[in-house]
Design an enzyme around this catalytic site. Structure first.
Site, PDB file in Angstrom:
ATOM      1  N   ASP A  25      -0.768   2.001   6.108  1.00 54.11           N
ATOM      2  CA  ASP A  25       0.051   2.998   6.806  1.00 54.11           C
ATOM      3  C   ASP A  25       0.225   4.151   5.817  1.00 54.11           C
ATOM      4  O   ASP A  25       0.977   4.053   4.863  1.00 54.11           O
ATOM      5  CB  ASP A  25       1.402   2.361   7.170  1.00 54.11           C
ATOM      6  CG  ASP A  25       2.415   3.380   7.693  1.00 54.11           C
ATOM      7  OD1 ASP A  25       2.039   4.560   7.879  1.00 54.11           O
ATOM      8  OD2 ASP A  25       3.580   2.993   7.912  1.00 54.11           O
ATOM      9  N   LYS A  87       0.467  14.616   4.026  1.00 57.17           N
ATOM     10  CA  LYS A  87      -0.003  14.327   5.382  1.00 57.17           C
ATOM     11  C   LYS A  87       0.136  15.548   6.282  1.00 57.17           C
ATOM     12  O   LYS A  87      -0.657  15.738   7.205  1.00 57.17           O
ATOM     13  CB  LYS A  87       0.797  13.156   5.937  1.00 57.17           C
ATOM     14  CG  LYS A  87       0.263  12.557   7.212  1.00 57.17           C
ATOM     15  CD  LYS A  87       0.971  11.256   7.492  1.00 57.17           C
ATOM     16  CE  LYS A  87       0.631  10.673   8.834  1.00 57.17           C
ATOM     17  NZ  LYS A  87       1.327   9.387   9.028  1.00 57.17           N
ATOM     18  N   GLU A 187      -0.882   5.014  15.109  1.00 54.71           N
ATOM     19  CA  GLU A 187       0.302   4.301  14.616  1.00 54.71           C
ATOM     20  C   GLU A 187       1.020   3.500  15.715  1.00 54.71           C
ATOM     21  O   GLU A 187       1.376   2.340  15.489  1.00 54.71           O
ATOM     22  CB  GLU A 187       1.259   5.289  13.935  1.00 54.71           C
ATOM     23  CG  GLU A 187       0.704   5.754  12.589  1.00 54.71           C
ATOM     24  CD  GLU A 187       1.323   7.041  12.072  1.00 54.71           C
ATOM     25  OE1 GLU A 187       2.316   7.522  12.664  1.00 54.71           O
ATOM     26  OE2 GLU A 187       0.807   7.588  11.087  1.00 54.71           O
ATOM     27  N   ASP A 211       9.271   6.321  17.367  1.00 56.23           N
ATOM     28  CA  ASP A 211       9.054   6.331  15.913  1.00 56.23           C
ATOM     29  C   ASP A 211       9.818   7.494  15.274  1.00 56.23           C
ATOM     30  O   ASP A 211       9.435   8.654  15.413  1.00 56.23           O
ATOM     31  CB  ASP A 211       7.544   6.461  15.656  1.00 56.23           C
ATOM     32  CG  ASP A 211       7.199   6.507  14.167  1.00 56.23           C
ATOM     33  OD1 ASP A 211       8.111   6.644  13.329  1.00 56.23           O
ATOM     34  OD2 ASP A 211       6.001   6.406  13.850  1.00 56.23           O
TER      35      ASP A 211
END
Ligand code: AMP
Length: 618
Positions: A25, A87, A187, A211
C-alpha cells in the site's frame, strides 16, 4: 535449476517453495507492506512489533537518502531536503500542480510545463518515480529482513481514480526499486478483499468503501459477482483528510487565545506544537471523549460535542461525495450489502456513525483501517502466486479517454466508468485530398474541448497512400489492459498501414532512463547500505540518550552523585560519537553505557518492586 535444501533437516525438499509476492500500500502519508502464505496474512511491523506504518517521507542527507520515521524528524529542520506527499506528484505535469507546489517545503521544478514534474534537491533533479522507488526500496528491505530472503515481485495498490499516467508511474517506481509489479490494484478492491468479501465464487454483493486518510478522501462503490470485482463508481476529494480535522481544532483554540492564524504561521515551532497537540486531541476524543493541554502557558481544552459541531462541514462533504457516487452507480441505499472503512481517520466515532447513519446499516471496522489495503494487496498477491483459487479482479476507468478531432473537440472512445480490460474503436477519415499523415492526439477527461482535458500523448500515422479526402478508412483502436494502461493503434484499413503507441512514451519513463537509474542505484547500493547502517545506529543511540536522561530523572533520589556524573559522562561520549561517521564507534559507546547502567537499572527495578509489594501489603 534450483535445488531446495532444508538446512535444518539436512534433506532435499521435494517441492520447491513458491516465490513470496508482496502486497504494497503505497500511500500519500504512510506506506505498508504485507504478504500472505495461502492462509494467513502478515503485515510487516517495526522491531517493536506495534507499528506497521512507514511514513512516506524521504530525507536527502549528506550521506544519502533515508525513508520513514528518520526522515520525518527532518521535516522541520531541513524542509527543502525532506520530501513528502510524493504520491500527489505521480504522473503529474507542472501545469497540474499549480496549487500544490507552493504549499510544500521543497522545490518542485518547472522544466517544461507539459512534461512530468521533478523535485530539485541540492541542484540535483529527481522524478516522482525515483522518489517513490526509494519508499518502495525501504518496504522491500523491511520485508526481506523479516523473511530473510529476497523478494522480487509485488502487487501495488493505487486509488481507483488514478489515471493512466499515474498508474504507469507507480509501475515504473516498482521496477526501479527492483520489483516486478505483477498487478496494480485499486485500493477499494484491496480493502474489500481484506474483509474476505468476494472470495467465495457464489456471492453477489455491492460494497461501499469509505476511505478517509491523513490528506485524502475517496468513496468507491464495488459490485462483486461470481468472484469478479467491478468498481461501479468513485468520488472523492484529494484535499480532504485527517489534517483538516486537526485544523478545525487549531482554529478553535486560536479563537480562545490572542494568537492570530498569521502569528501561528510565522512561528514554526509554535505552529508545530499546535498541530501535534490538535492531533493528540482528535485521537483522545476518539477514545476518551475530551482533551486538555497547555501550549505557551495557555490552558486549552476540547470535548467530543464541540469537536463534532466543528467537524460537521467536513463530514457533510464526505457524505455528499457518497451521494454523488451512489447517483453515478444508479443505486439506492437498500442495494448496499456492506460498508468497509479504510484510513486512520475512520477511527473517529463521529465518522463511523455518520457513514452508518447515511447508509442505514452497520459497518465493517474489525480490521485496522490503516492496514486493510496492504492486507488486501497481499491477498491479491497470494492469488497471483497460485496459493488461492483463481479470482479475477475487474476495475473501471474513472475518466473518459478519446482523441482530438476537428476544432479541438474531444471525441470519447472509451467512456468513463467502463470496465477494464476493454477495447474500443472508431473509424475516421482524411479532410484534405492526398493527405499522407494524420496526427492522433490522445486525451483523458470529461470536458468537450481537449484543451481542458489531460493530454496523454500524441503520434502520427504516416505513409497513408494518396487518396481523395474522405476515402481513407482510418480505424483508431484503444486497448486498455487490466492495470488500466492504454495502447492506441491507428490503421488505414484500405492499405493496412499501421502505427501504434503506448502511453508510456509520452508520460512514463523511457527504457533508457530506467536503465540509467537502475545502474545508478546498483552502483550506489553499497554506500547506501553503509549509510543506512550508520543512520540506524545514530537513531538507536539517540533513543539510549533519551532513556538515560529519563533514568536519571526518575531515580535521582536513589542514585549517588558519582553514579549520576558517570552516566552524564557516558552520555556526552555517546552524543559525541553520533556526530561522527563510524557505526562501530557509536556501537562501542552504546555498549559502554549499557554495561554501566544495566546493574543500576536492575537495582532500581528491585527497589520499585519492593515498594510496590509494600504498598499492596498495606
Ligand atoms: P492514514 O493516512 O490512513 O494513515 O491516516 C492517518 C490519519 O488518521 C491522520 O490524520 C491521523 O491523525 C488519523 N488518525 C489515526 N488514528 C486516529 C484516531 N484514533 N482518531 C482519529 N484520527 C486518527
Amino acid at each position: 535449476m534450483k535445488i531446495p535444501i532444508n538446512l535444518k533437516a539436512g534433506s532435499v525438499d521435494k517441492e520447491e517453495k513458491k516465490d513470496v509476492i508482496i502486497g504494497i500500500d503505497l500511500g500519500t502519508t504512510n506506506s505498508l507492506v504485507a504478504y500472505a502464505d495461502g492462509e494467513e496474512t502478515f503485515v510487516i511491523r517495526d522491531t517493536s512489533g506495534s507499528n506497521a506504518l512507514v511514513p512516506s517521507i524521504l530525507h536527502f542527507g549528506k550521506d544519502g537518502v533515508v525513508v520513514g520515521d528518520i526522515a520525518r524528524e527532518k521535516l522541520i529542520s531541513a524542509p527543502e531536503r525532506t520530501i513528502y506527499s510524493v504520491k500527489r506528484l505521480m504522473g503529474k505535469s507542472y501545469q497540474d500542480l499549480s496549487s500544490l507546489k507552493d504549499s510544500v517545503g521543497y522545490n518542485v521544478i518547472d522544466q517544461d510545463a507539459e512534461a512530468l514534474v521533478k523535485v530539485e534537491i541540492d541542484g540535483k533533479y529527481y522524478t516522482p518515480i525515483e522518489l517513490s522507488a526509494e519508499i518502495l526500496k525501504e518496504l522491500k528491505y523491511r520485508v526481506e529482513k523479516h523473511l530473510k530472503a529476497t523478494v522480487s515481485k509485488a502487487v501495488i495498490t493505487v486509488p481507483a481514480y488514478f489515471n493512466d499516467a499515474q498508474r504507469q508511474a507507480t509501475r515504473d517506481a516498482g521496477k526501479l526499486a527492483g520489483l516486478e509489479v505483477l498487478r496494480i490494484v485499486n485500493e477499494p478492491t484491496a480493502a474489500s478483499l481484506a474483509y474476505g468479501i468476494g472470495l467465495s465464487k457464489d456471492e453477489e454483493q455491492t460494497i461501499v468503501v469509505y476511505d478517509l486518510g491523513g490528506g485524502t478522501f475517496d468513496i468507491s462503490i464495488l459490485q462483486i459477482q461470481n468472484g469478479i470485482f467491478e468498481v461501479l463508481a468513485t468520488h472523492g476529494d484529494t484535499q480532504l483528510g485527517g489534517d483538516d480535522f486537526d485544523k478545525v481544532i487549531i482554529d478553535y483554540w486560536l479563537s480562545k487565545s490572542d494568537i492570530s492564524a498569521d502569528g501561528l504561521n510565522n512561528n514554526k515551532s509554535l505552529g508545530q506544537e499546535y498541530r501535534t497537540e490538535a492531533e493528540h486531541a482528535k485521537k483522545a476524543i476518539s477514545t476518551i471523549g475530551s482533551y486538555k493541554t497547555s501550549i505557551a502557558n495557555k490552558e486549552l481544552h476540547i470535548d467530543a460535542e464541540t469537536f463534532a459541531s466543528l467537524s460537521y462541514d467536513l463530514i457533510a462533504k464526505t457524505i455528499n461525495a457518497c451521494k454523488l457516487a451512489m447517483k453515478d452507480a444508479k443505486l439506492s441505499n437498500e442495494d448496499i450489502d456492506q460498508i468497509v472503512l479504510v484510513g486512520g481517520s475512520t477511527r473517529m466515532p463521529i465518522i463511523k456513525s455518520a457513514v452508518s447513519d447515511y447508509f442505514g446499516q452497520s459497518i465493517n471496522d474489525s480490521l485496522d483501517p490503516d492496514e486493510v489495503v496492504a492486507i488486501g494487496a497481499a491477498i491479491q498477491a497470494d492469488i497471483l502466486a497460485g496459493n488461492r483459487k483463481d479470482l479475477l479482479l475487474i476495475d473501471i476507468t474513472p475518466l473518459s479517454m478519446g482523441i482530438e478531432t476537428v476544432g479541438g473537440l474531444m471525441d470519447v472512445i472509451i467512456s468513463r466508468n467502463s470496465k477494464v480490460p476493454t477495447r474500443a474503436g472508431r473509424q475516421y477519415t482524411t479532410s484534405v485530398d492526398g493527405q499522407k499523415n494524420l496526427k492522433i492526439a490522445v486525451y483523458q477527461g470529461e470536458r468537450d474541448l481537449v484543451e481542458h482535458n489531460r493530454k496523454l500523448g500524441e503520434f502520427n500515422l504516416t505513409d497513408i497512400p494518396p487518396m481523395p479526402a474522405g476515402i481513407p478508412k482510418i480505424e483508431i483502436k484503444f486497448i486498455l489492459d487490466a492495470d488500466g494502461i492504454l495502447t492506441v493503434k491507428a490503421t488505414e484499413l484500405r492499405s493496412n498501414v499501421e502505427t501504434q503507441m503506448e502511453i508510456r512514451s509520452a508520460y512514463g519513463i523511457s527504457e533508457e532512463d530506467m536503465a540509467r537509474m537502475l545502474i545508478d542505484s546498483l552502483q550506489n547500493a553499497e554506500s547506501d547500505m553503509q549509510t543506512k547502517g550508520l543512520l540506524e545506529s545514530i537513531n538507536e543511540a539517540n533513543n539510549i540518550l533519551l532513556a538515560a536522561q529519563r533514568f536519571i530523572e526518575q531515580n535521582k533520589d536513589a542514585l549517588t552523585i558519582e553514579q549520576i556524573s558517570k552516566i552524564n559522562l557516558l552520555k556526552e561520549d555517546l552524543l559525541a560519537t553520533t556526530q561522527g561517521d563510524s557505526k562501530d564507534v557509536i556501537e562501542a559507546s552504546m555498549q559502554a553505557m549499557n554495561l554501566y547502567t544495566a546493574p543500576l537499572a536492575h537495582e532500581a527495578l528491585d527497589r520499585n518492586i519492593g515498594k510496590a509489594l509494600k504498598e499492596t501489603k498495606m
